[in-house]
Design an enzyme around this catalytic site. Sequence first.
Site, PDB file in Angstrom:
ATOM      1  N   HIS A 109       0.815  -1.060  -0.426  1.00 45.78           N
ATOM      2  CA  HIS A 109      -0.004  -0.499  -0.439  1.00 45.78           C
ATOM      3  C   HIS A 109       0.730   1.201   0.038  1.00 45.78           C
ATOM      4  O   HIS A 109       0.140   1.958   0.588  1.00 45.78           O
ATOM      5  CB  HIS A 109      -1.088  -0.373   1.299  1.00 45.78           C
ATOM      6  CG  HIS A 109      -2.540  -0.521   1.133  1.00 45.78           C
ATOM      7  ND1 HIS A 109      -2.758  -1.914  -0.068  1.00 45.78           N
ATOM      8  CD2 HIS A 109      -2.324  -1.714   2.299  1.00 45.78           C
ATOM      9  CE1 HIS A 109      -3.541  -2.931   0.377  1.00 45.78           C
ATOM     10  NE2 HIS A 109      -3.403  -2.873   1.217  1.00 45.78           N
ATOM     11  N   HIS A 182     -10.085   2.165   0.259  1.00 42.49           N
ATOM     12  CA  HIS A 182      -9.226   0.745   1.594  1.00 42.49           C
ATOM     13  C   HIS A 182     -10.947   0.842   2.457  1.00 42.49           C
ATOM     14  O   HIS A 182     -10.899   0.276   3.760  1.00 42.49           O
ATOM     15  CB  HIS A 182      -8.279   0.622   1.864  1.00 42.49           C
ATOM     16  CG  HIS A 182      -7.935  -0.939   2.569  1.00 42.49           C
ATOM     17  ND1 HIS A 182      -8.688  -1.656   3.448  1.00 42.49           N
ATOM     18  CD2 HIS A 182      -6.709  -1.537   1.929  1.00 42.49           C
ATOM     19  CE1 HIS A 182      -7.629  -2.815   3.346  1.00 42.49           C
ATOM     20  NE2 HIS A 182      -6.782  -2.528   2.255  1.00 42.49           N
ATOM     21  N   GLU A 321     -11.264  -4.383  -2.912  1.00 43.91           N
ATOM     22  CA  GLU A 321     -10.406  -3.807  -3.527  1.00 43.91           C
ATOM     23  C   GLU A 321     -10.121  -3.061  -4.651  1.00 43.91           C
ATOM     24  O   GLU A 321      -9.599  -4.374  -5.345  1.00 43.91           O
ATOM     25  CB  GLU A 321      -9.333  -3.825  -2.523  1.00 43.91           C
ATOM     26  CG  GLU A 321      -8.938  -3.737  -1.095  1.00 43.91           C
ATOM     27  CD  GLU A 321      -8.305  -3.708  -0.198  1.00 43.91           C
ATOM     28  OE1 GLU A 321      -6.633  -3.762  -0.829  1.00 43.91           O
ATOM     29  OE2 GLU A 321      -8.328  -5.378   0.303  1.00 43.91           O
TER      30      GLU A 321
END
Length: 356
Positions: A109, A182, A321
Amino acid sequence: MTTRASLERRDYGVLPDGRRVELVCLRAAGIEARVMTYGATLQALLVPARDGRIEDVVLGHDDLGGYVETRSFYGATIGRYANRIARGTFQIDGKAFSVPANDGDNALHGGAEGFDRHLWDIAETGEGAEPFVRFTRTSPDGEGGFPGELATSVTYRLRAGELEIEFEARADRTTVVNLTNHAFFNLGGTERLTDILGHELTIEADEFLPVGDGAIPLGARAPVEGTAFDFRTPHPIGERIRAPEEQIRQGRGYDHNWCIRGASNGEPRLAATVRNPANGLAMQLLTDQPGVQFYSGNFLDGTSVGKNGLVHRMGDALCLEPQRYPDSPNRPDYPSARLEPGATYRHRSTYRFTHA
């Protein structure tokens, strides 16, 4: 909940360096979204269940401190690269780049300081029938190890019963980009917080990506048929989450990318549907992205205290996601995450709520 479309801005707290954080409340028929400038984050999403009860269906914290003190990604904008890059390294035209590892040996991420840890600007708002807010942020060349200055925008827009999130990015040199939201969803709401194992899930995919150690894809797509990963028809999430399969063991449940069937042709198409039989609330995810990472909340371990003072435990939420595939910068056979100067990265996803 009001049925009149509206937009409200208010203070949401102060960061340790003294910068103020704003919360923007968007309201339309049958839905309300609260988004904040820290991390361009979806802080709350309120929708009516079948009995008329209003439920906040995303996990998060009651105040800014919870988001700053604990990096849990709740509702945040993820970048520059959502999901994992193996060993945090990749090449562009033969030149190597390195993103500091923050998930074992891998970068997750965006690395240690991704887009979720930065304050965004409010560039534009709209108060008509479809209220919206557009956040912007420019990531400097080399930030997090990624090449190129990247000008990014995230737009949250409400329509009757649905939330659209649109990402755009432009770079001044060749780079890689993979942005997503997210949100951790629980269609039973965050006030009582029962687990999501009884939620029924459908994913519009015939293939998924098996993973090895560190949740890095092993390589080729694999068929879902005959496995615990077959959600082509609705199945309760908990039905096969303890199946004696190696891929379930690798993820401690589900934490994999599904390869959504069919080309999007630039328009969002149905990727997944989740339904809570207990209150009849259902959510459809429509996206123009090639993959969806389904995560069943396997690493929620009770150390994070969320809204209403409740701790978050394994299986208390799910994530869907939409994104490029994990580790795409190292996999030329996957949909490309490469962004050239003069081109525009685009990603549009819609979360549509109904009663079923």
